[in-house]
Write a protein that holds these residues in place. Structure first.
Motif, PDB file in Angstrom:
ATOM      1  N   SER A 113       0.861  -1.185   0.000  1.00  0.00           N
ATOM      2  CA  SER A 113       0.000   0.000   0.000  1.00  0.00           C
ATOM      3  C   SER A 113       0.891   1.228   0.000  1.00  0.00           C
ATOM      4  N   VAL A 114       0.735   2.076  -1.002  1.00  0.00           N
ATOM      5  CA  VAL A 114       1.499   3.321  -1.019  1.00  0.00           C
ATOM      6  C   VAL A 114       0.805   4.393  -0.182  1.00  0.00           C
ATOM      7  N   THR A 115      -0.460   4.170   0.165  1.00  0.00           N
ATOM      8  CA  THR A 115      -1.222   5.156   0.920  1.00  0.00           C
ATOM      9  C   THR A 115      -1.186   4.930   2.436  1.00  0.00           C
ATOM     10  N   ALA A 116      -0.998   3.696   2.871  1.00  0.00           N
ATOM     11  CA  ALA A 116      -1.079   3.373   4.300  1.00  0.00           C
ATOM     12  C   ALA A 116      -0.083   4.167   5.151  1.00  0.00           C
ATOM     13  N   ALA A 117       1.084   4.423   4.630  1.00  0.00           N
ATOM     14  CA  ALA A 117       2.122   5.106   5.413  1.00  0.00           C
ATOM     15  C   ALA A 117       1.752   6.534   5.798  1.00  0.00           C
TER      16      ALA A 117
END
Length: 144
Positions: A113-117
């Motif tokens: 996931s590139v958004t979770a961080a």
């Protein structure tokens, strides 16, 4: 107020791969989110788009429209949308990422996931109940 955003293909809930995503439709899910919001003492606005740019606009304007937190299921954008990642990172509201299925138990490309961080947290694999947990959490941290 909580903004619930659903990304690409989530308009097909209830008919698309019900063995993975269940039988709950998007309309059912939105009704549940609104009911849960009422239980939590807040208004909930649900939106869905198959277009990345529309999701970005809603994130950009969320705070100015009075929202205090965002629940987002980015769908497939989770795995590659740096524009969505930057939109989340570039605003002040807390965001919780939600996935109906357990993305870590699925195809390899879904594991990243590139958004979770840039979100406060990520809930995956708990079905539509994950939305409720995300809303509970947002209410808890925004009341503090």
């Amino acid at each position: 107020m909580i903004l619930v955003l659903n990304g690409p293909n989530l308009n097909l809930l209830g008919t698309r791969e019900p063995t993975v995503y269940g039988a709950t439709t998007l309309s059912d899910l939105e009704g549940m989110c609104e009911s849960w919001g009422a239980e939590l003492g807040t208004n909930v606005t649900c939106r869905q788009s198959n277009y990345e740019g529309q999701l970005l606009e809603w994130i950009h304007e969320a705070e100015s429209h009075g929202f205090t937190g965002i629940v987002i299921n980015p769908g497939a954008l989770t795995h590659y949308s740096y524009a969505l990642r930057d939109a989340i990172a570039g605003q002040k509201l807390p965001v919780v990422e939600v996935h109906i299925s357990n993305v870590d138990a699925r195809e390899e490309f879904r594991h990243k996931s590139v958004t979770a961080a840039v979100c406060k947290g990520k809930i995956s694999g708990l079905g539509v109940f994950g939305y409720r947990l995300a809303m509970d959490y947002l209410m808890e941290i925004t009341r503090a």
